[in-house]
Design a protein around this motif. Structure first.
Motif, PDB file in Angstrom:
ATOM      1  N   PHE A 182      -7.941   9.775   9.587  1.00 27.79           N
ATOM      2  CA  PHE A 182      -6.967   9.109   8.730  1.00 27.79           C
ATOM      3  C   PHE A 182      -7.664   8.277   7.655  1.00 27.79           C
ATOM      4  N   LEU A 183      -7.392   8.596   6.386  1.00 27.36           N
ATOM      5  CA  LEU A 183      -7.901   7.837   5.230  1.00 27.36           C
ATOM      6  C   LEU A 183      -9.414   7.643   5.274  1.00 27.36           C
ATOM      7  N   THR A 184     -10.130   8.677   5.628  1.00 25.97           N
ATOM      8  CA  THR A 184     -11.584   8.560   5.759  1.00 25.97           C
ATOM      9  C   THR A 184     -12.294   8.404   4.410  1.00 25.97           C
ATOM     10  N   GLN A 185     -11.587   8.703   3.314  1.00 24.46           N
ATOM     11  CA  GLN A 185     -12.205   8.581   1.990  1.00 24.46           C
ATOM     12  C   GLN A 185     -12.054   7.184   1.405  1.00 24.46           C
ATOM     13  N   GLU A 186     -11.330   6.319   2.102  1.00 22.79           N
ATOM     14  CA  GLU A 186     -11.086   4.974   1.585  1.00 22.79           C
ATOM     15  C   GLU A 186     -11.862   3.948   2.414  1.00 22.79           C
ATOM     16  N   LYS A 187     -12.641   3.106   1.756  1.00 24.46           N
ATOM     17  CA  LYS A 187     -13.373   2.049   2.448  1.00 24.46           C
ATOM     18  C   LYS A 187     -12.561   0.755   2.396  1.00 24.46           C
ATOM     19  N   ALA A 188     -12.291   0.196   3.564  1.00 27.55           N
ATOM     20  CA  ALA A 188     -11.425  -0.977   3.649  1.00 27.55           C
ATOM     21  C   ALA A 188     -11.937  -2.137   2.808  1.00 27.55           C
ATOM     22  N   GLY A 246      -7.256   5.011  -4.856  1.00 28.99           N
ATOM     23  CA  GLY A 246      -8.195   5.896  -4.201  1.00 28.99           C
ATOM     24  C   GLY A 246      -7.706   7.328  -4.177  1.00 28.99           C
ATOM     25  N   GLU A 247      -8.262   8.111  -3.278  1.00 29.32           N
ATOM     26  CA  GLU A 247      -7.909   9.523  -3.185  1.00 29.32           C
ATOM     27  C   GLU A 247      -6.582   9.748  -2.473  1.00 29.32           C
ATOM     28  N   GLU A 248      -6.395   9.055  -1.361  1.00 31.48           N
ATOM     29  CA  GLU A 248      -5.167   9.218  -0.587  1.00 31.48           C
ATOM     30  C   GLU A 248      -4.395   7.909  -0.432  1.00 31.48           C
ATOM     31  N   THR A 257       0.845  -1.189   0.000  1.00 30.87           N
ATOM     32  CA  THR A 257       0.000   0.000   0.000  1.00 30.87           C
ATOM     33  C   THR A 257       0.883   1.242   0.000  1.00 30.87           C
ATOM     34  N   ALA A 258       0.301   2.355  -0.415  1.00 30.04           N
ATOM     35  CA  ALA A 258       1.006   3.633  -0.332  1.00 30.04           C
ATOM     36  C   ALA A 258      -0.015   4.726  -0.041  1.00 30.04           C
ATOM     37  N   ILE A 259       0.416   5.720   0.726  1.00 26.99           N
ATOM     38  CA  ILE A 259      -0.460   6.837   1.045  1.00 26.99           C
ATOM     39  C   ILE A 259       0.252   8.150   0.762  1.00 26.99           C
ATOM     40  N   ASN A 260      -0.537   9.179   0.530  1.00 25.58           N
ATOM     41  CA  ASN A 260      -0.044  10.555   0.446  1.00 25.58           C
ATOM     42  C   ASN A 260      -1.053  11.400   1.212  1.00 25.58           C
ATOM     43  N   VAL A 261      -0.725  11.703   2.460  1.00 22.06           N
ATOM     44  CA  VAL A 261      -1.660  12.358   3.374  1.00 22.06           C
ATOM     45  C   VAL A 261      -1.040  13.650   3.904  1.00 22.06           C
ATOM     46  N   PRO A 262      -1.836  14.501   4.536  1.00 18.67           N
ATOM     47  CA  PRO A 262      -1.262  15.710   5.134  1.00 18.67           C
ATOM     48  C   PRO A 262      -0.118  15.377   6.082  1.00 18.67           C
ATOM     49  N   LYS A 263       0.868  16.247   6.111  1.00 19.25           N
ATOM     50  CA  LYS A 263       2.108  15.987   6.844  1.00 19.25           C
ATOM     51  C   LYS A 263       1.868  15.657   8.314  1.00 19.25           C
ATOM     52  N   ASP A 264       0.881  16.320   8.934  1.00 17.47           N
ATOM     53  CA  ASP A 264       0.688  16.096  10.364  1.00 17.47           C
ATOM     54  C   ASP A 264       0.193  14.688  10.679  1.00 17.47           C
TER      55      ASP A 264
END
Length: 248
Positions: free
Chosen positions: A75-81, A98-100, A57-64
């Protein structure tokens, strides 16, 4: 004398912002463990007999989200497991975008299975990973593979499916970066992973996370060796070598 002191202070002022940024723009090791644990709980591929299978897997999320104020609720609320797992277990496609988050299992080919790392990182310029990174130019990007990238293909520049070119592209991305693995690819345990893993470290920081509370920075920059926690125990390597010799 006063002139010299003034110049030294001025130089320090110019250097300080870059130094501060380099310290801040690193993943928090405890937060990284929580992120990888989230992946394992939500996306891990497991056979009906309970045997775990390779995925990445890979993510690109806000730095914080990669620092100490990590918030699981946002965290990753736009992705459904369930959508992620359904996509990566379908071996005819084996890919989720997905989005993130992006994720991959292994894709069946006529003569071999395409590895999840290659599915996400190739072709380097137009890969799912490059598309993900383009969505947030300075976000925290974490790439996680359950088993370490294979030496013969993923970390072999002579292979058309190598991931080294993609890591070079990823290096150009601003923000926090972390390449993470958990277990060792079973066919690579007796190989020179010290040298192989340095190819990753040359472009992005490498980590090994073995539990929700246990992650290690693999180091390996320049002449620094890869940390022992990121290499197979010596006794396992020696035992594997004997086993392979006894049963060709």
């Amino acid at each position: 004398m006063k002139f010299t002191v003034f110049l030294s202070g001025l130089l320090l002022l110019f250097l300080l912002p870059d130094w501060t940024e380099s310290v801040e723009d690193t993943v928090d090791i405890k937060t990284l463990a929580r992120i990888i644990n989230f992946f394992e709980k939500n996306y891990k591929r497991v056979d009906t007999d309970g045997h775990p299978r390779q995925y990445a897997t890979a993510i690109n999320v806000p730095k914080d989200q990669c620092q100490q104020n990590f918030n699981l609720n946002t965290f990753l609320t736009q992705e459904k497991a369930v959508n992620v797992k359904n996509a990566i277990t379908d071996e005819t496609n084996a890919l989720y975008q997905g989005e993130e988050l992006i994720a991959a299992g292994t894709k069946k080919q006529k003569k071999y299975n395409m590895h999840s790392e290659s599915l996400l990182l190739n072709p380097a310029d137009i890969s799912p990973m490059s598309n993900l990174l383009n969505k947030r130019k300075d976000g925290c990007s974490v790439f996680y593979t359950f088993e370490s990238p294979c030496v013969n293909t993923c970390l072999n520049l002579s292979s058309s499916h190598n991931i080294i070119n993609a890591l070079e592209k990823w290096k150009e991305h601003d923000g926090i970066k972390a390449f993470v693995f958990k277990d060792f690819w079973k066919f690579d345990i007796k190989k020179d992973l010290q040298t192989a893993f340095k190819q990753i470290v040359a472009h992005v920081p490498l980590f090994r996370c073995v539990s929700e509370n246990e992650c290690y920075a693999c180091k390996g920059e320049g002449n620094t060796p890869i940390d022992a926690h990121c290499l197979p125990p010596k006794e396992i390597t020696e035992l594997t070598a004997v086993t392979f010799t006894s049963f060709p």
